[in-house]
Design a protein around this motif. Structure first.
Motif, short mmCIF file in Angstrom:
data_model
loop_
_atom_site.label_atom_id
_atom_site.label_comp_id
_atom_site.label_asym_id
_atom_site.label_seq_id
_atom_site.Cartn_x
_atom_site.Cartn_y
_atom_site.Cartn_z
N SER A 50 29.52 36.32 45.94
CA SER A 50 28.75 37.18 46.84
C SER A 50 29.67 37.93 47.80
O SER A 50 29.26 38.91 48.42
CB SER A 50 27.73 36.35 47.62
N HIS A 51 30.91 37.49 47.93
CA HIS A 51 31.85 38.19 48.81
C HIS A 51 32.57 39.34 48.12
O HIS A 51 33.28 40.11 48.77
CB HIS A 51 32.90 37.20 49.34
N CYS A 52 32.44 39.44 46.79
CA CYS A 52 33.17 40.50 46.07
C CYS A 52 32.67 41.88 46.51
O CYS A 52 31.46 42.08 46.65
CB CYS A 52 33.00 40.36 44.56
N PRO A 53 33.55 42.85 46.68
CA PRO A 53 33.13 44.20 47.12
C PRO A 53 32.17 44.85 46.14
O PRO A 53 31.23 45.54 46.55
CB PRO A 53 34.44 44.98 47.17
N THR A 54 32.39 44.65 44.84
CA THR A 54 31.45 45.11 43.81
C THR A 54 31.40 44.01 42.75
O THR A 54 32.36 43.23 42.64
CB THR A 54 31.91 46.42 43.11
N PRO A 55 30.33 43.91 41.96
CA PRO A 55 30.31 42.86 40.94
C PRO A 55 31.43 43.11 39.92
O PRO A 55 31.57 44.23 39.42
CB PRO A 55 28.95 43.03 40.28
N PRO A 56 32.27 42.10 39.63
CA PRO A 56 33.30 42.27 38.61
C PRO A 56 32.66 42.38 37.23
O PRO A 56 31.58 41.84 37.02
CB PRO A 56 34.12 40.99 38.72
N ASP A 57 33.32 43.09 36.31
CA ASP A 57 32.69 43.22 34.99
C ASP A 57 32.91 41.98 34.13
O ASP A 57 32.25 41.81 33.12
CB ASP A 57 33.07 44.53 34.29
N ARG A 58 33.86 41.10 34.52
CA ARG A 58 34.07 39.83 33.82
C ARG A 58 34.90 38.92 34.73
O ARG A 58 35.59 39.39 35.64
CB ARG A 58 34.78 40.03 32.49
N VAL A 59 34.83 37.63 34.45
CA VAL A 59 35.64 36.65 35.19
C VAL A 59 36.57 35.99 34.18
O VAL A 59 36.12 35.38 33.20
CB VAL A 59 34.75 35.58 35.87
N LEU A 60 37.88 36.14 34.40
CA LEU A 60 38.89 35.53 33.54
C LEU A 60 39.31 34.21 34.16
O LEU A 60 39.82 34.20 35.29
CB LEU A 60 40.10 36.46 33.40
N VAL A 61 39.08 33.12 33.45
CA VAL A 61 39.30 31.81 34.06
C VAL A 61 40.64 31.23 33.62
O VAL A 61 40.96 31.17 32.42
CB VAL A 61 38.17 30.83 33.72
N THR A 62 41.41 30.78 34.60
CA THR A 62 42.71 30.18 34.37
C THR A 62 42.73 28.79 35.02
O THR A 62 41.80 28.42 35.71
CB THR A 62 43.80 31.12 34.92
#
Ligand SMILES: Nc1ncnc2c1ncn2[C@@H]1O[C@H](COP(=O)(O)OP(=O)(O)OP(=O)(O)O)[C@@H](O)[C@H]1O
Ligand SMILES: CC(=O)N[C@H]1[C@@H]2OC[C@@H](O2)[C@@H](O)[C@@H]1O[C@H](C)C(=O)O
Length: 373
Positions: A283-295
């Protein structure tokens, strides 16, 4: 000149990371000019023995004294051993081991002596990455975001996306890859999401004498206790605006919230807490990311990954999906940052650590024999 780093062009860097989960030391090589990633190279892993792990863990939460000195000796010896195989690189980035992190009150402590390591390996070493940022009012963490920005551009991303590291602690980096420099306003937002694997590991150790919940097998058999989850989410940390960062044990009392539950329900609930911290973070992201890359190791926990997929509105994928190495990303990050430090480029800024102005954190130590020439 021997032992000096070229001022321009691509150089070969090895980064070494010892993370909060204390499994061991990761080392990874990459070629970079401190801005662009040219290529990734070989990597290696040196596990800590159980005795070494206990010695380091005894120093957690402490700022000085014998336990800290003992922990530092273990960290130095393990790094000197594995990095002896990397004496052909131009520079080493040595993160060291965080023992304590309280940027607003005490500071931050990563043990490990980079000057001694430079002498031992015969290669310049960048180390003590976090102190300068903290002394200028920053959180000193997370520091991988400038590297995440380079990775986003390296994979050819064209729209804002997020990198999520699920280690002992979780951290999220939102990146706009269309902005060329990471320190430019609007390029990055990064912060720690909450505990990721640390409370699950602590539970597994305390109840079953196992280091972690492999494959989420225990959590999969349990039911999430929503009352405990709500208490967790009431923690003021989640409502705090980023930037913000955590120490490994800041949420250690979460184990208490699941103290009355069965092993499986406790594991399920702690796993849900890790996922909920990430959901809050989005909810803190400036805009919704188009994907989340998990490491990080959490990407290997399918229960945690499923919870994230259910909760988030975009694809959640292991970072291998874009050809990056989720086990070595942090080690690569500190190799990348070493080149930036050596070249006087910033490694953090207001939107990653809250530091007032962009700062290049890190000390560069040359091998003494080489600097005398
Ligand atoms: N197969 C697996 N199934 C479930 N969990 C796993 C698996 N493999 C690793 N993990 C979890 O990931 C953890 C290790 O993650 P990682 O190596 O990213 O942590 P770290 O780098 O030490 O932490 P940090 O990023 O906080 O410094 C393990 O302690 C474990 O909890
Ligand atoms: C103080 C410290 O060592 N923090 C670590 C820890 O582990 C994950 C998270 O908490 C992150 O803030 C950071 O590590 C990564 C590598 C970073 O600085 O980006």
């Amino acid at each position: 000149m021997v032992g000096r780093i070229a001022k321009t062009g691509m150089v070969t860097a090895a980064g070494a990371m010892s993370g909060t989960s204390l499994d061991g030391v990761d080392v990874a090589v990459l070629r970079t000019d401190g801005e662009r990633i040219d290529s990734f190279g070989r990597s290696a892993y040196r596990a800590y023995t159980q005795a070494e792990r206990e010695t380091i863990a005894a120093g957690f939460g402490q700022w000085s004294g014998e336990a800290v000195e003992r922990a530092a000796e273990v960290v130095d010896a393990a790094h000197a051993e594995i990095l002896a195989e990397f004496s052909d690189v131009d520079v080493i980035g040595f993160h060291g081991q965080t023992l304590a992190h309280a940027p607003r009150t005490h500071g931050t402590l990563q043990v490990g002596d980079g000057a001694a390591l430079a002498d031992a390996v015969g290669v310049p070493v960048v180390w003590d990455y976090r102190s300068a940022d903290v002394s200028l009012g920053g959180e000193g963490a997370p520091l991988a975001p400038f590297f995440h920005h380079a990775c986003a551009r390296h994979i050819g991303a064209e729209a804002p996306l997020a990198f999520l590291n699920l280690g002992g602690v979780g951290n999220l980096t939102w990146v706009d890859p269309r902005i060329a420099r990471p320190e430019t306003e609007g390029a990055l937002l990064a912060f720690d999401t909450g505990p990721a694997n640390a409370p699950i590991n602590d539970l597994m150790q305390a109840r079953l004498g196992e280091p972690f919940d492999k494959g989420g097998a225990l959590a999969r058999r349990g039911t999430v206790e929503t009352g405990a989850l709500e208490l967790f989410l009431a923690e003021p940390y989640f409502a705090r605006m980023p930037p913000k960062s955590l120490d490994r044990n800041d949420f250690a009392e979460m184990i208490g919230l699941v103290g009355e539950l069965s092993d499986a329900d406790a594991a399920a609930t702690l796993t849900a807490m890790s996922a909920a911290g990430v959901t809050e973070a989005m909810s803190h992201c400036p805009t919704p990311p188009d994907r989340v890359l998990v490491t990080g190791g959490g990407r290997l926990n399918p229960v945690l990954m499923e919870m994230l997929r259910v909760a988030l509105d975009c694809p959640v994928v292991p970072i291998e999906d874009v050809g990056l190495d989720g086990d070595m990303l942090e080690a690569q990050a500190f190799g990348y940052l070493a080149v930036r430090v050596a070249r006087g480029m910033p490694t953090s800024c207001a939107s990653t650590t809250g530091v007032r102005a962009a700062v290049g954190g890190g000390t560069l130590s040359h091998p003494r024999a080489a600097s005398a020439t």
